[in-house]
Enzyme design. Structure first.
Site, mmCIF file in Angstrom:
data_model
loop_
_atom_site.group_PDB
_atom_site.id
_atom_site.type_symbol
_atom_site.label_atom_id
_atom_site.label_comp_id
_atom_site.label_asym_id
_atom_site.label_seq_id
_atom_site.Cartn_x
_atom_site.Cartn_y
_atom_site.Cartn_z
ATOM 1 N N ASP A 107 0.826 -1.203 0.000
ATOM 2 C CA ASP A 107 0.000 0.000 0.000
ATOM 3 C C ASP A 107 0.870 1.267 0.000
ATOM 4 O O ASP A 107 1.874 1.339 0.714
ATOM 5 C CB ASP A 107 -0.854 -0.031 1.278
ATOM 6 C CG ASP A 107 -1.933 1.021 1.308
ATOM 7 O OD1 ASP A 107 -2.807 0.983 0.434
ATOM 8 O OD2 ASP A 107 -1.913 1.876 2.224
ATOM 9 N N GLU A 132 14.805 -15.098 0.383
ATOM 10 C CA GLU A 132 15.204 -16.179 1.299
ATOM 11 C C GLU A 132 14.211 -17.340 1.233
ATOM 12 O O GLU A 132 14.467 -18.412 1.759
ATOM 13 C CB GLU A 132 15.210 -15.671 2.755
ATOM 14 C CG GLU A 132 16.257 -14.635 3.064
ATOM 15 C CD GLU A 132 15.954 -13.955 4.420
ATOM 16 O OE1 GLU A 132 15.074 -14.430 5.177
ATOM 17 O OE2 GLU A 132 16.598 -12.924 4.686
HETATM 18 C C1 NOJ Z 1 -4.465 2.878 -0.818
HETATM 19 C C2 NOJ Z 1 -5.584 1.932 -0.507
HETATM 20 O O1 NOJ Z 1 -5.888 1.181 -1.651
HETATM 21 C C3 NOJ Z 1 -6.729 2.782 -0.026
HETATM 22 O O2 NOJ Z 1 -7.926 2.059 0.065
HETATM 23 C C4 NOJ Z 1 -6.341 3.396 1.287
HETATM 24 O O3 NOJ Z 1 -7.356 4.260 1.715
HETATM 25 C C5 NOJ Z 1 -5.038 4.190 1.158
HETATM 26 N N1 NOJ Z 1 -4.041 3.508 0.399
HETATM 27 C C6 NOJ Z 1 -4.457 4.479 2.524
HETATM 28 O O4 NOJ Z 1 -3.967 3.302 3.098
#
Ligand code: NOJ
Length: 564
Positions: free
Chosen positions: A207, A280
């Site tokens: 993310d 790894e």
């Molecule tokens: C991207 C994620 O896909 C989204 O749903 C989220 O709100 C933001 N990152 C923050 O983590």
């Protein structure tokens, strides 16, 4: 040619809250996923990616993690995770899980410890606490704005009861950003990676993979007009007829790249470090970057041979349904990712964007992340949107590389526009006082059986977002085995994609077609997509797949696969 599975995989995104609910509380769960894996095997996908199911107060639907190494009771237990993984593997489905390293939840023990500790303490040093500006520190440390709207800083109350330092949160105030210059943070994430790799996870979708490192000194910065809310991606400009005419520039090298919180060079060393951890382990484990970065050659930096394996191709997702734009983005994608030896990825929908059965036919400007609701303009008729979406999917699944499918798109689900205000849960909605609808419209629990309670999402009527009455017709059991259904189209396309090795093929553009078409050969399959409004001549050959009815020609908004 190497045969690593992820180079060609069709990867299905499960949004656990909305996929299948085994215990009937209205929120999907891991046991629900396990019970429905047979349907995904029948669909013909190679892997699933699960959005977060970790311990979380759910202020941002689980992207606010309080414990990275446990399952939230809403979703089940670690034993449920193990059972789900085992069942998926038994069915030949690999499992990618979400990793959220840019920020934790404010309920994470580290953040709670930071709040209870004084300025300058080691506990505060894991996050980005700063003194405020102004005579009494009453102004935020800089002018950065949260991706969800409003300031990116929140002031804390110190132990003595007075207003004190501020902490940075690029997203909601419940999502404090980690300080990635802190070695303790780095070590903790190595531990988290190993925890899930040891359990058998096949990889991670990372993310905000462009956000972890911030520029020294956290300098002020004002984003250029038109930059979108997920952090860098611009909106799509749409023409009168609903066909997109151009990509509005995202934050790019040309137009003011340099946001001090996106795409800093320092992130790459973190991914090289993680790559060494994954290496790894046996069995082709993968890292996939969610990096909303532009242009594509820059995205390719995330997938250099010693970094991640895949990066989401948001430039493709943002491309309007327009032949010239599609040809350009396909070429640019194959060039950019190919230049570093990585496969291109392709994606049309996910849990952050307007579902493509609606989006590709929207006729008004709709910046990414703003969502759609009753006040929005330019919303297409469902049939028009679906027709275009099916054509777009048939085009995407014929491209070489790896393709992502978001749960429910195989049913032709549209964006849900008319959610009641009091049902909305996206922090974007709250942080903009309802000015932006946010992303709830693509997150509504999906329909499995037309006549069951909650359309088979769970055993009761409960559903954390209300499901539209029209979704009975779109339920999986109404489409299964029905020729011409959207589900049959996806199943056929995925089977043919595998049979003809399209994922590992080579794209060769074909000349002599109308300007409104995208026409290419991939191995022994010829693909023609008509993005215009008039029918075009259908080339000779045996039809393998068609996204809509063919009447001797290739109608508007239709894609066909042929064998010469
Ligand atoms: C991207 C994620 O896909 C989204 O749903 C989220 O709100 C933001 N990152 C923050 O983590």
């Amino acid at each position: 040619m190497t045969s690593e599975w992820w180079r060609t995989a069709a990867i299905y995104q499960i949004y656990p809250r909305s996929f299948a609910d085994a215990n009937g509380d209205g929120m999907g769960d891991l046991a629900g996923i396990t019970s429905r894996l047979g349907s995904l095997e029948a669909l013909g996908i190679d892997a699933i990616w699960l959005s977060p199911f970790y311990t979380s107060p759910q202020k941002d639907a689980g992207y606010d993690v309080a414990d990275y190494c446990d399952v939230d009771p809403r979703f089940g237990t670690l034993a449920d995770f193990d059972a789900m993984l085992e069942e998926a593997h038994a069915r030949g489905i690999r499992v990618i899980i979400d990793l959220v390293p840019n920020h934790s939840s404010d309920q994470h023990p580290w953040f709670q410890e930071a709040l209870a500790s004084p300025p300058g303490s080691a506990a505060r040093g894991r996050y980005l606490f700063r003194e405020g500006r102004g005579e009494h520190g009453e102004l935020p440390p800089n002018n950065w704005e949260s991706v969800f709207g409003g300031p990116a800083w929140t002031r804390v109350i110190e132990a003595d009861g007075t207003p004190g330092q501020w902490y940075l949160h690029l997203f909601d105030s419940s999502q404090p950003d980690f300080d990635w210059t802190n070695e303790e943070v780095r070590e903790e994430f190595r531990r988290i990676l190993r925890f899930w790799l040891d359990r058998g996870a096949d990889g991670f979708r990372v993310d905000v993979a462009h956000g972890l490192v911030k520029a020294d000194g956290l300098p002020d910065w004002t984003p250029p007009q038109g930059s979108g809310s997920m952090g860098g991606a611009g909106g799509v400009t749409v023409g009168e007829d609903g066909a997109g005419v151009a990509l509005e520039p995202a934050i790019s090298e040309e137009n003011g790249d340099g946001a001090p919180y996106w795409a800093q060079e320092g992130v790459h060393e973190i991914y090289r470090d993680w790559r060494r951890v994954l290496d790894e382990y046996p069995g082709d484990r993968v890292l996939a970057a969610e990096a909303w970065v532009d242009p594509l050659p820059k995205v390719a930096k995330w997938v250099r041979s010693d970094e991640m394996h895949q990066s989401f191709n948001f430039a493709y997702l943002e491309t309007p349904w327009n032949a010239a734009s599609l040809r350009t983005v396909i070429d640019d994608s194959l060039d950019a990712f190919g230049s570093v030896g990585a496969p291109s990825t392709w994606v049309l929908s996910n849990h952050d964007v307007v579902r493509h059965a609606t989006r590709l036919a929207v006729t008004a400007d709709n910046p990414q992340g703003h969502g759609l609701g009753p006040r929005s303009k330019g919303i297409p008729e469902y049939a028009d949107g679906l027709r275009r979406a099916r054509a777009a999917t048939a085009l995407m699944l014929a491209l070489p590389g790896s393709a992502y499918i978001y749960q429910g798109e195989e049913l032709g689900l549209p964006e849900v526009i008319d959610l009641p205000d009091d049902a909305r849960q996206d922090p974007t909605w709250f942080r903009t006082n309802g000015e932006r609808y946010g992303r709830d419209g693509c997150r509504v629990p999906i329909p499995w059986e037309a006549t069951a309670p909650s359309y088979g999402f769970g055993p009761t009527d409960a559903s954390w977002l209300p499901q539209p009455a029209q979704w009975a017709e779109l339920a999986r059991d109404r489409q299964q085995g029905v020729p011409g259904s959207t589900l049959s189209l996806y199943q056929d396309a995925l089977r043919l994609r595998r049979e003809h090795d399209l994922g590992s093929g080579t794209l060769e553009w074909l000349d002599g077609f109308d300007a409104d078409t995208v026409a290419f050969r991939n191995g022994d399959v010829t693909v023609v997509a008509n993005t215009g409004s008039a029918p075009v001549a259908l080339p000779g050959g045996t039809v393998l797949l068609a996204s809509g009815e063919l009447d001797g020609s290739l109608p508007a908004d239709t894609t066909v696969w042929l064998r010469a």
